[in-house]
Motif scaffolding. Structure first.
Motif, PDB file in Angstrom:
ATOM      1  N   UNK A  21       5.701  -3.011  -4.147  1.00 41.95           N
ATOM      2  CA  UNK A  21       4.857  -2.485  -3.072  1.00 41.95           C
ATOM      3  C   UNK A  21       3.903  -3.526  -2.489  1.00 41.95           C
ATOM      4  N   UNK A  22       4.244  -4.808  -2.605  1.00 43.21           N
ATOM      5  CA  UNK A  22       3.384  -5.862  -2.070  1.00 43.21           C
ATOM      6  C   UNK A  22       4.083  -6.538  -0.889  1.00 43.21           C
ATOM      7  N   UNK A  23       3.348  -6.699   0.202  1.00 36.55           N
ATOM      8  CA  UNK A  23       3.943  -7.244   1.412  1.00 36.55           C
ATOM      9  C   UNK A  23       4.454  -8.666   1.214  1.00 36.55           C
ATOM     10  N   UNK A  24       3.660  -9.515   0.549  1.00 40.07           N
ATOM     11  CA  UNK A  24       4.081 -10.914   0.401  1.00 40.07           C
ATOM     12  C   UNK A  24       5.302 -11.028  -0.509  1.00 40.07           C
ATOM     13  N   UNK A  25       5.404 -10.167  -1.521  1.00 38.01           N
ATOM     14  CA  UNK A  25       6.574 -10.153  -2.401  1.00 38.01           C
ATOM     15  C   UNK A  25       7.783  -9.589  -1.666  1.00 38.01           C
ATOM     16  N   UNK A  26       7.541  -8.566  -0.866  1.00 39.07           N
ATOM     17  CA  UNK A  26       8.603  -7.854  -0.161  1.00 39.07           C
ATOM     18  C   UNK A  26       9.400  -8.771   0.768  1.00 39.07           C
ATOM     19  N   UNK A  27       8.705  -9.548   1.595  1.00 37.69           N
ATOM     20  CA  UNK A  27       9.390 -10.403   2.563  1.00 37.69           C
ATOM     21  C   UNK A  27      10.263 -11.435   1.859  1.00 37.69           C
ATOM     22  N   UNK A  28       9.736 -12.057   0.800  1.00 38.37           N
ATOM     23  CA  UNK A  28      10.521 -13.045   0.060  1.00 38.37           C
ATOM     24  C   UNK A  28      11.724 -12.425  -0.617  1.00 38.37           C
ATOM     25  N   UNK A  29      11.561 -11.203  -1.141  1.00 32.47           N
ATOM     26  CA  UNK A  29      12.656 -10.508  -1.796  1.00 32.47           C
ATOM     27  C   UNK A  29      13.766 -10.168  -0.804  1.00 32.47           C
ATOM     28  N   UNK A  44      13.353   0.544  -0.013  1.00 32.85           N
ATOM     29  CA  UNK A  44      12.706   1.764  -0.503  1.00 32.85           C
ATOM     30  C   UNK A  44      11.204   1.521  -0.596  1.00 32.85           C
ATOM     31  N   UNK A  45      10.438   2.353   0.093  1.00 30.34           N
ATOM     32  CA  UNK A  45       8.978   2.256   0.115  1.00 30.34           C
ATOM     33  C   UNK A  45       8.506   0.868   0.525  1.00 30.34           C
ATOM     34  N   UNK A 110      -1.752   0.369  -0.521  1.00 35.43           N
ATOM     35  CA  UNK A 110      -0.395   0.590  -0.019  1.00 35.43           C
ATOM     36  C   UNK A 110      -0.457   1.623   1.107  1.00 35.43           C
ATOM     37  N   UNK A 111       0.072   1.281   2.273  1.00 36.04           N
ATOM     38  CA  UNK A 111       0.014   2.203   3.413  1.00 36.04           C
ATOM     39  C   UNK A 111       0.722   3.520   3.129  1.00 36.04           C
ATOM     40  N   UNK A 112       1.757   3.482   2.300  1.00 35.31           N
ATOM     41  CA  UNK A 112       2.462   4.711   1.950  1.00 35.31           C
ATOM     42  C   UNK A 112       1.597   5.610   1.078  1.00 35.31           C
ATOM     43  N   UNK A 138      -6.655  -0.156  -6.068  1.00 33.89           N
ATOM     44  CA  UNK A 138      -5.472  -0.780  -5.475  1.00 33.89           C
ATOM     45  C   UNK A 138      -4.417  -1.160  -6.511  1.00 33.89           C
ATOM     46  N   UNK A 139      -4.810  -1.171  -7.790  1.00 33.69           N
ATOM     47  CA  UNK A 139      -3.886  -1.588  -8.850  1.00 33.69           C
ATOM     48  C   UNK A 139      -2.883  -0.489  -9.186  1.00 33.69           C
ATOM     49  N   UNK A 140      -1.992  -0.808 -10.133  1.00 32.25           N
ATOM     50  CA  UNK A 140      -0.951   0.127 -10.555  1.00 32.25           C
ATOM     51  C   UNK A 140      -1.540   1.280 -11.370  1.00 32.25           C
TER      52      UNK A 140
END
Length: 251
Positions: A21-29, A44-45, A110-112, A138-140
């Motif tokens: 659910x992290x934007x910087x991780x998401x783009x690289x993934x 997903x999400x 997380x915007x969701x 903001x954490x898990x």
């Protein structure tokens, strides 16, 4: 790797990655997954940063956006009714006579996840009740946070009579803290959670929850993807999936 098998007609390699659910991780993934030249990409999400959008648009691959933070120019968009689930769960407590219903949430950067908070807030304001009873991070989610939040709320809000938790782990932590204090659930305090699992049936008392049928959702996504892979035209698909309300003894 895993495989999708559809009645023996398909044998499709499946590559999975977790963006947490992290934007910087998401783009690289997404970039790494697309380097494998997949036939389709399922998100997903996803937070859907501009970089993620640009990478997907340049790839020209069949894309499925499941519960994304925003509508994406994807072949398949499946919206999950997060705000509606939170509103329904809150309404169920208010209609039972609870008045001081707090919200405890994690991943609130997380915007969701903010959609849940908005659903709770909408239901509270519709009944002219205080919508300030909330603790978010903001954490898990974790059991520890559930216990901490429960302690803080009980200390500062003695009128509290119900709580809604964004995650099952938080609700369990809150339940354990109530048991440690010899509080009776739901007589002293009602507890409910969003996005619960089958484990909610095995707590004491059993836990009221909103549940999403992830297995059914996954099967539907797989069916739609395979159909699009077999159809060159693949017209766009827009669907909405709702949570299942499962009232139990904790409320």
């Amino acid at each position: 790797q895993m495989c999708i098998r559809d009645r023996g007609k398909h044998n499709v390699p499946l590559i999975m990655g977790c963006h947490e659910y992290r934007q910087h991780t998401e783009a690289g993934m997404v970039e790494k997954l697309l380097q494998q030249r997949p036939a389709a990409l399922v998100l997903f999400s996803a937070q859907l940063s501009q970089r993620t959008r640009d990478i997907i648009q340049a790839s020209n691959v069949i894309t499925v956006n499941v519960s994304g933070a925003d509508v994406l120019s994807a072949n398949i968009n499946i919206d999950i009714a997060l705000a509606e689930a939170a509103e329904q769960l809150t309404m169920s407590l208010l209609e039972k006579g609870y008045r001081h219903v707090a919200y405890i949430g994690a991943h609130t950067d997380n915007r969701l996840q903010k959609q849940q908070l908005n659903g709770w807030n909408k239901a509270m304001l519709a009944h002219y009740h205080n919508a300030d009873l909330k603790i978010t991070i903001p954490e898990a989610p974790s059991l520890q946070f559930g216990r901490y939040a429960m302690t803080e709320l009980l200390q500062n809000q003695p009128e509290l009579d119900a709580i809604i938790c964004s995650h099952e782990e938080i609700a369990l932590g809150a339940l354990f803290e109530c048991q440690r204090r010899l509080m009776k659930v739901p007589y002293d305090l009602a507890i409910a959670c969003l996005d619960g699992s089958e484990q909610c049936e095995h707590t004491f008392p059993t836990l009221t929850a909103m549940r999403l049928d992830y297995e059914k959702l996954g099967a539907e996504v797989g069916r739609l993807v395979l159909a699009m892979m077999d159809n060159d035209e693949h017209p766009p698909v827009q669907e909405k999936v709702k949570f299942i309300f499962e009232p139990r003894a904790s409320s």
